[in-house]
Motif scaffolding. Structure first.
Motif, PDB file in Angstrom:
ATOM      1  N   ALA A 411       4.130 -18.573 -20.667  1.00  0.00           N
ATOM      2  CA  ALA A 411       4.713 -18.200 -21.956  1.00  0.00           C
ATOM      3  C   ALA A 411       4.550 -16.708 -22.213  1.00  0.00           C
ATOM      4  CB  ALA A 411       4.065 -19.000 -23.081  1.00  0.00           C
ATOM      5  N   SER A 412       3.461 -16.136 -21.699  1.00  0.00           N
ATOM      6  CA  SER A 412       3.224 -14.698 -21.872  1.00  0.00           C
ATOM      7  C   SER A 412       3.911 -13.874 -20.784  1.00  0.00           C
ATOM      8  CB  SER A 412       1.722 -14.401 -21.877  1.00  0.00           C
ATOM      9  OG  SER A 412       1.111 -14.853 -23.063  1.00  0.00           O
ATOM     10  N   TYR A 413       3.606 -14.145 -19.506  1.00  0.00           N
ATOM     11  CA  TYR A 413       4.117 -13.242 -18.466  1.00  0.00           C
ATOM     12  C   TYR A 413       5.624 -13.360 -18.266  1.00  0.00           C
ATOM     13  CZ  TYR A 413       3.852 -17.042 -14.877  1.00  0.00           C
ATOM     14  OH  TYR A 413       4.006 -18.194 -14.142  1.00  0.00           O
ATOM     15  N   ALA A 414       6.222 -14.510 -18.604  1.00  0.00           N
ATOM     16  CA  ALA A 414       7.678 -14.644 -18.470  1.00  0.00           C
ATOM     17  C   ALA A 414       8.424 -13.758 -19.466  1.00  0.00           C
ATOM     18  CB  ALA A 414       8.096 -16.101 -18.655  1.00  0.00           C
ATOM     19  N   SER A 415       7.728 -13.296 -20.509  1.00  0.00           N
ATOM     20  CA  SER A 415       8.360 -12.388 -21.465  1.00  0.00           C
ATOM     21  C   SER A 415       8.838 -11.115 -20.786  1.00  0.00           C
ATOM     22  CB  SER A 415       7.378 -12.030 -22.589  1.00  0.00           C
ATOM     23  OG  SER A 415       6.973 -13.172 -23.305  1.00  0.00           O
ATOM     24  N   ASN A 416       8.206 -10.758 -19.668  1.00  0.00           N
ATOM     25  CA  ASN A 416       8.534  -9.503 -19.000  1.00  0.00           C
ATOM     26  C   ASN A 416       9.902  -9.484 -18.330  1.00  0.00           C
ATOM     27  OD1 ASN A 416       5.349  -9.391 -19.019  1.00  0.00           O
ATOM     28  ND2 ASN A 416       6.070  -7.313 -18.614  1.00  0.00           N
ATOM     29  N   ILE A 417      10.549 -10.633 -18.180  1.00  0.00           N
ATOM     30  CA  ILE A 417      11.814 -10.644 -17.437  1.00  0.00           C
ATOM     31  C   ILE A 417      12.947  -9.998 -18.228  1.00  0.00           C
ATOM     32  CG2 ILE A 417      11.126 -12.673 -16.112  1.00  0.00           C
ATOM     33  CD1 ILE A 417      13.053 -14.335 -17.791  1.00  0.00           C
ATOM     34  N   THR A 418      12.784  -9.863 -19.551  1.00  0.00           N
ATOM     35  CA  THR A 418      13.762  -9.133 -20.355  1.00  0.00           C
ATOM     36  C   THR A 418      13.010  -8.234 -21.340  1.00  0.00           C
ATOM     37  OG1 THR A 418      13.960 -10.598 -22.281  1.00  0.00           O
ATOM     38  CG2 THR A 418      15.220 -11.202 -20.315  1.00  0.00           C
ATOM     39  N   HIS A 419      13.739  -7.375 -22.017  1.00  0.00           N
ATOM     40  CA  HIS A 419      13.108  -6.536 -23.039  1.00  0.00           C
ATOM     41  C   HIS A 419      13.114  -7.210 -24.409  1.00  0.00           C
ATOM     42  CE1 HIS A 419      17.400  -5.673 -23.455  1.00  0.00           C
ATOM     43  NE2 HIS A 419      17.159  -5.323 -24.692  1.00  0.00           N
ATOM     44  N   TYR A 420      13.862  -8.317 -24.555  1.00  0.00           N
ATOM     45  CA  TYR A 420      13.994  -8.945 -25.863  1.00  0.00           C
ATOM     46  C   TYR A 420      13.205 -10.250 -25.996  1.00  0.00           C
ATOM     47  CZ  TYR A 420      17.526 -11.715 -23.306  1.00  0.00           C
ATOM     48  OH  TYR A 420      18.168 -12.500 -22.379  1.00  0.00           O
ATOM     49  N   SER A 421      12.442 -10.613 -24.964  1.00  0.00           N
ATOM     50  CA  SER A 421      11.726 -11.891 -24.998  1.00  0.00           C
ATOM     51  C   SER A 421      10.481 -11.863 -25.866  1.00  0.00           C
ATOM     52  CB  SER A 421      11.340 -12.315 -23.573  1.00  0.00           C
ATOM     53  OG  SER A 421      12.485 -12.567 -22.812  1.00  0.00           O
ATOM     54  N   GLY A 422      10.100 -10.695 -26.329  1.00  0.00           N
ATOM     55  CA  GLY A 422       8.933 -10.578 -27.188  1.00  0.00           C
ATOM     56  C   GLY A 422       9.017  -9.289 -27.984  1.00  0.00           C
ATOM     57  N   ALA A 423       8.322  -9.248 -29.115  1.00  0.00           N
ATOM     58  CA  ALA A 423       8.395  -8.080 -29.999  1.00  0.00           C
ATOM     59  C   ALA A 423       7.888  -6.811 -29.316  1.00  0.00           C
ATOM     60  CB  ALA A 423       7.590  -8.354 -31.269  1.00  0.00           C
ATOM     61  N   VAL A 424       6.870  -6.946 -28.466  1.00  0.00           N
ATOM     62  CA  VAL A 424       6.333  -5.774 -27.777  1.00  0.00           C
ATOM     63  C   VAL A 424       7.382  -5.161 -26.852  1.00  0.00           C
ATOM     64  CG1 VAL A 424       4.519  -4.907 -26.260  1.00  0.00           C
ATOM     65  CG2 VAL A 424       4.011  -6.713 -27.871  1.00  0.00           C
ATOM     66  N   GLY A 425       8.096  -6.016 -26.126  1.00  0.00           N
ATOM     67  CA  GLY A 425       9.128  -5.527 -25.224  1.00  0.00           C
ATOM     68  C   GLY A 425      10.216  -4.780 -25.972  1.00  0.00           C
ATOM     69  N   ILE A 426      10.620  -5.314 -27.114  1.00  0.00           N
ATOM     70  CA  ILE A 426      11.642  -4.654 -27.926  1.00  0.00           C
ATOM     71  C   ILE A 426      11.153  -3.280 -28.369  1.00  0.00           C
ATOM     72  CG2 ILE A 426      12.890  -4.778 -30.128  1.00  0.00           C
ATOM     73  CD1 ILE A 426      12.845  -7.841 -29.803  1.00  0.00           C
ATOM     74  N   ALA A 427       9.887  -3.211 -28.803  1.00  0.00           N
ATOM     75  CA  ALA A 427       9.331  -1.945 -29.285  1.00  0.00           C
ATOM     76  C   ALA A 427       9.201  -0.922 -28.156  1.00  0.00           C
ATOM     77  CB  ALA A 427       7.966  -2.200 -29.927  1.00  0.00           C
ATOM     78  N   LEU A 428       8.691  -1.341 -27.005  1.00  0.00           N
ATOM     79  CA  LEU A 428       8.479  -0.409 -25.886  1.00  0.00           C
ATOM     80  C   LEU A 428       9.803   0.043 -25.277  1.00  0.00           C
ATOM     81  CD1 LEU A 428       5.427  -2.123 -24.141  1.00  0.00           C
ATOM     82  CD2 LEU A 428       5.415   0.002 -25.435  1.00  0.00           C
ATOM     83  N   PHE A 429      10.720  -0.893 -25.071  1.00  0.00           N
ATOM     84  CA  PHE A 429      12.023  -0.526 -24.519  1.00  0.00           C
ATOM     85  C   PHE A 429      12.791   0.367 -25.493  1.00  0.00           C
ATOM     86  CE2 PHE A 429      16.601  -1.371 -24.056  1.00  0.00           C
ATOM     87  CZ  PHE A 429      16.778  -0.958 -22.742  1.00  0.00           C
ATOM     88  N   GLY A 430      12.619   0.083 -26.781  1.00  0.00           N
ATOM     89  CA  GLY A 430      13.326   0.850 -27.798  1.00  0.00           C
ATOM     90  C   GLY A 430      12.922   2.299 -27.874  1.00  0.00           C
ATOM     91  N   LEU A 431      11.798   2.659 -27.265  1.00  0.00           N
ATOM     92  CA  LEU A 431      11.369   4.060 -27.272  1.00  0.00           C
ATOM     93  C   LEU A 431      12.286   4.937 -26.416  1.00  0.00           C
ATOM     94  CD1 LEU A 431       7.494   3.577 -27.034  1.00  0.00           C
ATOM     95  CD2 LEU A 431       8.812   4.346 -29.029  1.00  0.00           C
TER      96      LEU A 431
END
Length: 468
Positions: A411-431
């Motif tokens: 549930a955690s590591y699969a979030s890495n496959i996209t930038h939108y799968s978790g709030a952190v990914g959205i924030a980091l990619f959005g930089l």
């Protein structure tokens, strides 16, 4: 009709259509009604026509009017997992307010950050230290750790949306995302998804997992992954800058922070006591949520936080409401016998004889990774899919603890496959330091590594400690 109202109409329409369908054999009318509203609620969490708490309020009054019951759907608000999440969110405010999290990071930068790879390990260790007390990746990684690394990137001339991002900024951002989703697996309080997974495991498998038991299952594999993640990304996302004047960067930042304050010392003491309390919970029989509430109480009594600080932590109130509401709906489904019926349905209609236990576990976890492409939230994924996969696991008579943790980890590591799968990914990619292609490719490499690692080393480790 506005997009928001159209999305809400889709949710209402789905619930209405399901309720009008014949009730499946062996299932009660009440269970089918609750299931219909639950599925519509999950769709609402995916589409988000309104904020999550509003979606749950709609579900509450809908069920209350139809079934003439209300208390059963509100029982989630008394659950210990809800209070653990609620108080931990507020505690994260103390780390930001006092500056203790930033101080820890800059001290580590001074000691270990002579290179970009060394800084990667600083990010990993800082996130690890903060993860037991801060269950929000967004609050931990994005609010405390990431600003430090964006400042370092700017100091080194690495800027977003430019070729200079390759100097170090692109490396830091993809790495921090992987780190956040690794530390999330090590502690029960590492992410809001973990207590949600455990709540479903209690409802479906009737098993309680303590804070210490979680650490026993996750610490060794999690720490090994955390130890190699910076090196992996250093190889696949090679930063142009290798060596860094870490002493100058750290000294300037620590000078701005000044001497360690009274509040920082108190917070550090409370944090250590809380970790000790969680570790000894099996002996003292004090629940993890009680320790978290005591931590918050200590923060209020010593003046680290004021009640106005707590009121201003809007994310904690919002998360508490929708998390508790979701648990209330799920608990009502359990009491109505839905998951028992679903397990019987799977047993009678799906043959597991052609697959070994390892093959079935591998298939379930692989499915849990691939399906993340359609979920824009880790929580909505857990709410929608984990009960189903747990029910399949129960029908297939899989070993309970291993499948719970394999699915919790994914549930955690699969979030890495996209930038939108978790709030952190959205924030980091959005930089703006990374292209979407590179962010997805490197995240997928990391997810594939974790999948293979857990089905080799982790299963072997669990066999050694007698879990398999």
């Amino acid at each position: 009709m506005s997009k928001k109202n159209l999305q809400l109409l889709l949710c209402v329409g789905l619930a209405a259509i399901l309720m009008l369908c014949p009730v499946p054999a062996g299932l009660s009318q009440l269970a089918w009604i609750i299931f219909s509203v639950y599925i519509a609620t999950i769709l609402g969490l995916l589409l988000r026509p309104y904020p999550e708490p509003v979606i749950l309020i709609i579900a509450f009054f809908t069920l209350g009017i139809i079934t003439k019951k209300q208390g059963i759907y509100l029982e989630g608000f008394s659950g210990s997992a809800s209070w653990l999440i609620f108080t931990s969110f507020m505690i994260s405010t103390a780390f930001q307010k006092t500056g203790l999290g930033s101080r820890v990071a800059y001290v580590l930068i001074r000691k270990l950050g002579k290179s970009t790879l060394g800084l990667g390990y600083v990010g990993a260790f800082t996130d690890l230290v903060l993860s037991p007390a801060i269950p929000s990746n967004l609050a931990r990684t994005s609010a405390i750790v990431t600003p430090i690394f964006t400042n370092i990137s700017a100091t080194l001339g690495s800027h977003p949306n430019s070729e200079s991002s390759r100097k170090c900024g692109a490396f830091f951002m993809v790495l921090l995302y992987a780190i956040a989703n690794t530390t999330s697996t090590i502690f029960m309080t590492g992410t809001t998804m973990n207590p949600l997974v455990l709540a479903y495991s209690k409802q479906i498998f009737n098993i309680d997992i303590s804070w210490l038991q979680w650490v026993q299952m996750s610490a060794v594999p999690g720490l090994i992954i955390l130890a190699v993640v910076p090196w992996i990304f250093y190889k696949i996302c090679k930063p142009e800058i290798k060596d860094i004047d870490n002493v100058k960067i750290a000294d300037e930042a620590l000078a701005k922070l000044g001497k360690m304050s009274r509040d920082e010392k108190i917070l550090a003491t409370l944090f250590i006591l809380a970790v000790l309390g969680w570790l000894t919970g099996g002996i003292t029989k004090i629940e993890a949520s009680t320790i978290a509430i005591a931590f918050l109480g200590g923060s209020l009594l010593t003046g680290l936080l004021t009640w106005n600080d707590c009121l201003d932590t809007k994310s904690s109130w919002s998360t508490f409401f929708w998390f508790s509401g979701l648990m209330g709906l799920s608990g009502a489904l359990t009491k109505a016998g839905f998951f028992k019926w679903l397990a019987v349905f799977f047993t009678n209609n799906i043959s597991f004889n052609s697959l070994s236990q390892i093959q079935l576990m591998a298939a379930l976890v692989l499915f849990s990774i691939v399906i993340r492409y359609i979920f824009a939230s880790g929580t909505s994924y857990v709410a929608a899919m984990i009960p189903v996969m747990f029910t399949i696991a129960a029908a297939g008579q899989l070993p309970v603890l291993p499948i719970i943790f394999l699915l919790a980890f994914s549930a955690s590591y699969a979030s890495n496959i996209t930038h939108y799968s978790g709030a952190v990914g959205i924030a980091l990619f959005g930089l703006g330091y990374n292209s979407q292609k590179s962010f997805w490719v490197m995240g997928s490499i990391f997810a594939a590594f974790c999948y293979v690692f857990h089905f080799t080393f982790t299963l072997f480790y669990w066999k050694i400690i007698g879990v398999m």
